[in-house]
Design a protein around this motif. Structure first.
Motif, mmCIF file in Angstrom:
data_model
loop_
_atom_site.group_PDB
_atom_site.id
_atom_site.type_symbol
_atom_site.label_atom_id
_atom_site.label_comp_id
_atom_site.label_asym_id
_atom_site.label_seq_id
_atom_site.Cartn_x
_atom_site.Cartn_y
_atom_site.Cartn_z
ATOM 1 N N PHE A 1 0.808 -1.224 0.000
ATOM 2 C CA PHE A 1 0.000 0.000 0.000
ATOM 3 C C PHE A 1 0.843 1.278 0.000
ATOM 4 N N PRO A 2 1.897 1.379 0.852
ATOM 5 C CA PRO A 2 2.707 2.599 0.786
ATOM 6 C C PRO A 2 3.357 2.797 -0.587
ATOM 7 N N ILE A 3 3.785 1.705 -1.223
ATOM 8 C CA ILE A 3 4.390 1.795 -2.552
ATOM 9 C C ILE A 3 3.360 2.259 -3.573
ATOM 10 N N LEU A 4 2.188 1.625 -3.543
ATOM 11 C CA LEU A 4 1.135 1.988 -4.492
ATOM 12 C C LEU A 4 0.615 3.394 -4.235
ATOM 13 N N SER A 5 0.559 3.768 -2.958
ATOM 14 C CA SER A 5 0.091 5.108 -2.606
ATOM 15 C C SER A 5 0.990 6.185 -3.191
ATOM 16 N N LEU A 6 2.300 5.968 -3.089
ATOM 17 C CA LEU A 6 3.249 6.937 -3.657
ATOM 18 C C LEU A 6 3.223 6.920 -5.182
ATOM 19 N N ALA A 7 3.183 5.730 -5.764
ATOM 20 C CA ALA A 7 3.236 5.610 -7.213
ATOM 21 C C ALA A 7 2.012 6.219 -7.890
ATOM 22 N N LEU A 8 0.842 6.053 -7.250
ATOM 23 C CA LEU A 8 -0.405 6.531 -7.860
ATOM 24 C C LEU A 8 -0.919 7.823 -7.222
ATOM 25 N N GLU A 9 -0.139 8.377 -6.251
ATOM 26 C CA GLU A 9 -0.488 9.627 -5.564
ATOM 27 C C GLU A 9 -1.872 9.533 -4.913
ATOM 28 N N LEU A 10 -2.001 8.561 -4.014
ATOM 29 C CA LEU A 10 -3.270 8.288 -3.352
ATOM 30 C C LEU A 10 -3.178 8.583 -1.858
ATOM 31 N N THR A 11 -4.335 8.874 -1.230
ATOM 32 C CA THR A 11 -4.393 9.001 0.220
ATOM 33 C C THR A 11 -4.497 7.605 0.835
ATOM 34 N N GLU A 12 -4.395 7.540 2.167
ATOM 35 C CA GLU A 12 -4.501 6.257 2.846
ATOM 36 C C GLU A 12 -5.845 5.592 2.563
ATOM 37 N N THR A 13 -6.931 6.370 2.655
ATOM 38 C CA THR A 13 -8.264 5.805 2.442
ATOM 39 C C THR A 13 -8.449 5.354 1.002
ATOM 40 N N GLN A 14 -7.935 6.133 0.052
ATOM 41 C CA GLN A 14 -8.034 5.727 -1.350
ATOM 42 C C GLN A 14 -7.297 4.413 -1.594
ATOM 43 N N THR A 15 -6.110 4.291 -1.028
ATOM 44 C CA THR A 15 -5.356 3.054 -1.195
ATOM 45 C C THR A 15 -6.096 1.884 -0.554
ATOM 46 N N GLY A 16 -6.709 2.140 0.587
ATOM 47 C CA GLY A 16 -7.480 1.093 1.260
ATOM 48 C C GLY A 16 -8.641 0.587 0.438
ATOM 49 N N LEU A 17 -9.084 1.375 -0.537
ATOM 50 C CA LEU A 17 -10.171 0.938 -1.404
ATOM 51 C C LEU A 17 -9.800 -0.282 -2.236
#
Length: 379
Positions: free
Chosen positions: A25-41
């Motif tokens: 999730f932290p990797i995908l969050s940075l790569a796709l510029e997402l918030t924690e909640t968005q990544t949790g989706l």
């Protein structure tokens, strides 16, 4: 237990698919510029159909043999796993994860049904404990191995290997050829009403929903909490935080003995939920070592309750075993869907301590539900 080993292996691979993305999730969050909640989706998108599908797919589950559905779902999961690797757009990732969520309940309901059939009435407790243990191992090693690949190779390679294993698993014999496609498990809404209210399963399902609401929230947002406490945490370090699953293996396999020591199913469920709440409260302490330790207690209590509840609903299912397992999964993943989103919104806006307060409230609701089960002679 050897005859259900292929079924247990299929469960492990299914949970690889479900949970392997979480340490990333932290990797995908940075790569796709997402918030924690968005990544949790990415978890929510998979759990939403897991909540909806067991009952809405009822006629499908009744029309075809669980063996056939299991094989088809394994192959299609392999295809979507490759798609997850190749997708480079967040919306497409959500669509793929949603499709996986449509397949997983078909697979898991089929596995639960075949496992309980193979075991027979006298061994259901042991068989379902073995099933829960398989899901624990899948959740743990799916996360751990994906974290290892992320740190020492490329996380994508893990998903390629997983897709191959899914196809291979679909070719294994599941030892249930003696059953016709559908014998006695047709799903009718009046049967659901009877099971929920007249047989008292509604209280069990509510408690299970609260149980997984908490667990899903904790596991989903744990990587971000670890990042708060240790900014240098690697993918492997985050994966190792899920090691508490190992105690879950012990409590799941020992659920029958622990139930006897605890004074029966009812008392053990009460004790399990109380310990669960204590472990949740411990995670509020701002110390990475305490967080790591508390997760062992947390997972041990969670899977003890899960094992006892899953076995018991199968013992009272009688001829409606597939329906009961579908209901169990529906309520279980309803909690997961809500837990993967709502507490995250609290975490984003108010912080970890308020997040923990929400989980403690859910634990209290589950505990009250369990306390009412005694009125239904839950022993």
């Amino acid at each position: 237990m050897l005859k259900i080993l292929p079924l247990l292996t299929a469960s492990i691979l299914a949970y690889f698919v479900l949970y392997a993305p979480q340490p990333l999730f932290p990797i995908l969050s940075l790569a796709l510029e997402l918030t924690e909640t968005q990544t949790g989706l990415l978890t929510t998108a998979t759990m939403l159909p897991l909540f909806l599908a067991p009952l809405t797919f009822g006629q499908l589950l009744s029309r075809y043999s669980p063996e056939r559905l299991l094989r088809v779902s394994l192959v299609l999961l392999a295809v979507t796993t490759v798609g997850f690797v190749l997708a480079d757009d967040f919306t497409l990732l959500l669509v793929i994860r949603f499709c996986q969520g449509l397949l997983l309940p078909v697979l898991l309901t089929s596995v639960m049904t075949l496992t309980s059939r193979s075991a027979g009435p006298a061994s259901i407790q042991k068989a379902m404990s073995a099933y829960v243990t398989a899901t624990i191992l899948g959740g743990l090693f799916g996360r751990l191995i994906s974290g290892l690949f992320a740190d020492y190779s490329d996380w994508r390679y893990f998903f390629y290997v997983l897709s191959v294993l899914l196809v291979v698993m679909a070719c294994f014999p599941f030892g249930q050829k003696g059953y016709s496609s559908v014998q006695d498990d047709h799903i009718h809404w009046r049967d659901i009403k009877v099971l929920l209210f007249e047989r008292g399963l509604g209280l069990v399902f509510l408690a299970v929903s609260c149980l997984f609401f908490i667990f899903s929230a904790m596991m989903n947002f744990l990587p971000f909490r670890v990042g708060e406490l240790n900014a240098q945490a690697s993918g492997l370090f985050i994966s190792l935080m899920y090691s508490g699953y190992l105690l879950g293996v012990v409590t799941s396999l020992s659920s029958s003995k622990l139930s006897s020591l605890g004074g029966g199913n009812y008392r053990t469920l009460i004790i399990g939920f109380i310990i669960y709440g204590i472990a949740i409260a411990m995670t509020a302490i701002n110390d990475i070592a305490v967080l790591f330790s508390s997760l062992f207690i947390f997972c041990g209590a969670m899977f003890l309750v899960h094992s006892i509840a899953a076995a018991w609903v199968n013992t009272v299912a009688a001829e409606k075993r597939r329906l009961v397992n579908a209901l169990y999964l529906t309520f279980y993943y309803l909690g997961g869907v809500l837990g993967s989103v709502l507490p995250g919104l609290v975490y984003e806006s108010l912080g970890w301590n308020y997040f923990i307060a929400v989980l403690l409230l859910a634990a209290a609701i589950g505990l009250v539900s369990i306390s009412k089960i005694k009125l239904q002679e839950y022993q």
